[in-house]
Scaffold this motif. Sequence first.
Motif, PDB file in Angstrom:
ATOM      1  N   VAL A 136       2.176  -5.615 -23.842  1.00  0.00           N
ATOM      2  CA  VAL A 136       0.764  -5.662 -23.453  1.00  0.00           C
ATOM      3  C   VAL A 136       0.456  -6.992 -22.762  1.00  0.00           C
ATOM      4  O   VAL A 136      -0.256  -7.031 -21.754  1.00  0.00           O
ATOM      5  N   GLU A 137       0.998  -8.092 -23.274  1.00  0.00           N
ATOM      6  CA  GLU A 137       0.806  -9.387 -22.623  1.00  0.00           C
ATOM      7  C   GLU A 137       1.302  -9.351 -21.188  1.00  0.00           C
ATOM      8  O   GLU A 137       0.611  -9.794 -20.253  1.00  0.00           O
ATOM      9  N   SER A 138       2.510  -8.837 -20.996  1.00  0.00           N
ATOM     10  CA  SER A 138       3.128  -8.831 -19.673  1.00  0.00           C
ATOM     11  C   SER A 138       2.396  -7.922 -18.709  1.00  0.00           C
ATOM     12  O   SER A 138       2.135  -8.294 -17.556  1.00  0.00           O
ATOM     13  N   ARG A 139       2.041  -6.744 -19.142  1.00  0.00           N
ATOM     14  CA  ARG A 139       1.464  -5.747 -18.232  1.00  0.00           C
ATOM     15  C   ARG A 139      -0.032  -5.938 -18.030  1.00  0.00           C
ATOM     16  O   ARG A 139      -0.528  -5.733 -16.926  1.00  0.00           O
ATOM     17  N   PHE A 140      -0.765  -6.311 -19.070  1.00  0.00           N
ATOM     18  CA  PHE A 140      -2.220  -6.375 -18.977  1.00  0.00           C
ATOM     19  C   PHE A 140      -2.786  -7.788 -19.104  1.00  0.00           C
ATOM     20  O   PHE A 140      -3.977  -7.994 -18.880  1.00  0.00           O
ATOM     21  N   GLY A 141      -1.958  -8.740 -19.483  1.00  0.00           N
ATOM     22  CA  GLY A 141      -2.412 -10.117 -19.569  1.00  0.00           C
ATOM     23  C   GLY A 141      -3.272 -10.433 -20.767  1.00  0.00           C
ATOM     24  O   GLY A 141      -3.950 -11.460 -20.791  1.00  0.00           O
ATOM     25  N   LEU A 142      -3.256  -9.581 -21.790  1.00  0.00           N
ATOM     26  CA  LEU A 142      -4.020  -9.814 -23.017  1.00  0.00           C
ATOM     27  C   LEU A 142      -3.086 -10.432 -24.049  1.00  0.00           C
ATOM     28  O   LEU A 142      -2.108  -9.810 -24.456  1.00  0.00           O
ATOM     29  N   LEU A 143      -3.375 -11.651 -24.452  1.00  0.00           N
ATOM     30  CA  LEU A 143      -2.470 -12.388 -25.320  1.00  0.00           C
ATOM     31  C   LEU A 143      -2.540 -11.889 -26.761  1.00  0.00           C
ATOM     32  O   LEU A 143      -3.585 -11.431 -27.227  1.00  0.00           O
ATOM     33  N   THR A 144      -1.419 -11.998 -27.447  1.00  0.00           N
ATOM     34  CA  THR A 144      -1.347 -11.634 -28.851  1.00  0.00           C
ATOM     35  C   THR A 144      -2.078 -12.680 -29.682  1.00  0.00           C
ATOM     36  O   THR A 144      -1.785 -13.877 -29.595  1.00  0.00           O
ATOM     37  N   LEU A 145      -3.029 -12.249 -30.488  1.00  0.00           N
ATOM     38  CA  LEU A 145      -3.825 -13.148 -31.317  1.00  0.00           C
ATOM     39  C   LEU A 145      -3.370 -13.164 -32.764  1.00  0.00           C
ATOM     40  O   LEU A 145      -3.676 -14.100 -33.501  1.00  0.00           O
ATOM     41  N   ASN A 146      -2.623 -12.129 -33.153  1.00  0.00           N
ATOM     42  CA  ASN A 146      -2.202 -12.041 -34.542  1.00  0.00           C
ATOM     43  C   ASN A 146      -0.885 -11.305 -34.634  1.00  0.00           C
ATOM     44  O   ASN A 146      -0.720 -10.215 -34.065  1.00  0.00           O
TER      45      ASN A 146
END
Length: 282
Positions: A136-146
């Motif tokens: 998800v980080e790579s494709r959508f740019g939403l960083l993992t928060l937990n």
Amino acid sequence: MTSTQPCDTNTTISLADRLLTLPAFAAAPINRCNLPAVILGGLTYQHCPTALHIDMVQEFHARLFTQLDGLDTPSERAQHFRQYMNSAFLLSDSEQVGFSHQNNGIRRDKADYLRLIRGWMFDANSIEAAVIKRWVESRFGLLTLNHKGVIQGVSSDEYQRYLQDYVRGLYNSNALESQLDLLYTYCQYELIRQMPKTTHLALFRGVNGLPKSNSCSQLLLNNNNSFSDARDQASIFGDHVFSANIPTTKILYFPDLLPNLLRGEREYLVIGGMVDVQWLKG
């Protein structure tokens, strides 16, 4: 002002402090889809979504989607999708992609998109879940928060454990992230075929430890999340339950996308960002 730092897997934001775009600490500067993270992860996108496309996936696999156009039932399309995945990624012929039965140690050729989804459903902090979050980080740019705890930055122990799980999950595997690319794209195709006029689904999530002072509030979700379409089912997983209108474009997996293969608890995998939510009374 209510803090927007991550709390547990979600962050609460009061309606007085509404943010239309994703906070900077939750967004990567680049991604591999048609919208920047600050837009697709923001509140405006929740209410007015547009299609999300991972770069070149549908074009590269155009033959698959042309063939799916000619199949009338979801079950036929699901069977064809599985066959295509087996063929495109040689999932049933691991030696053709370099795996050897003579190798000592743990063989990784059984790690595929189905195992990733099953691993997530079993434990959202598993090694498989780390691979999905990193995707998800790579494709959508939403960083993992937990992941096994709140991630406070790249120097934190939680972040290092998250990276270790991701590397362990991806190491010596067969294009797992590309398999997830195609799974997401197929999921979006099926949602349009099955619900052509639907832009949102009302889904439920149970959580622990979040304030519940207002019936309506705003949450910053982790970059991938489990939801249910059944309120009673969601209540099993937390003391408080909220409902949210989730854009269908943020759904990675929904129940019966692949009939008889993944039997979760009416579980939807939902890409994160900020959402307006409605807290439900017990």
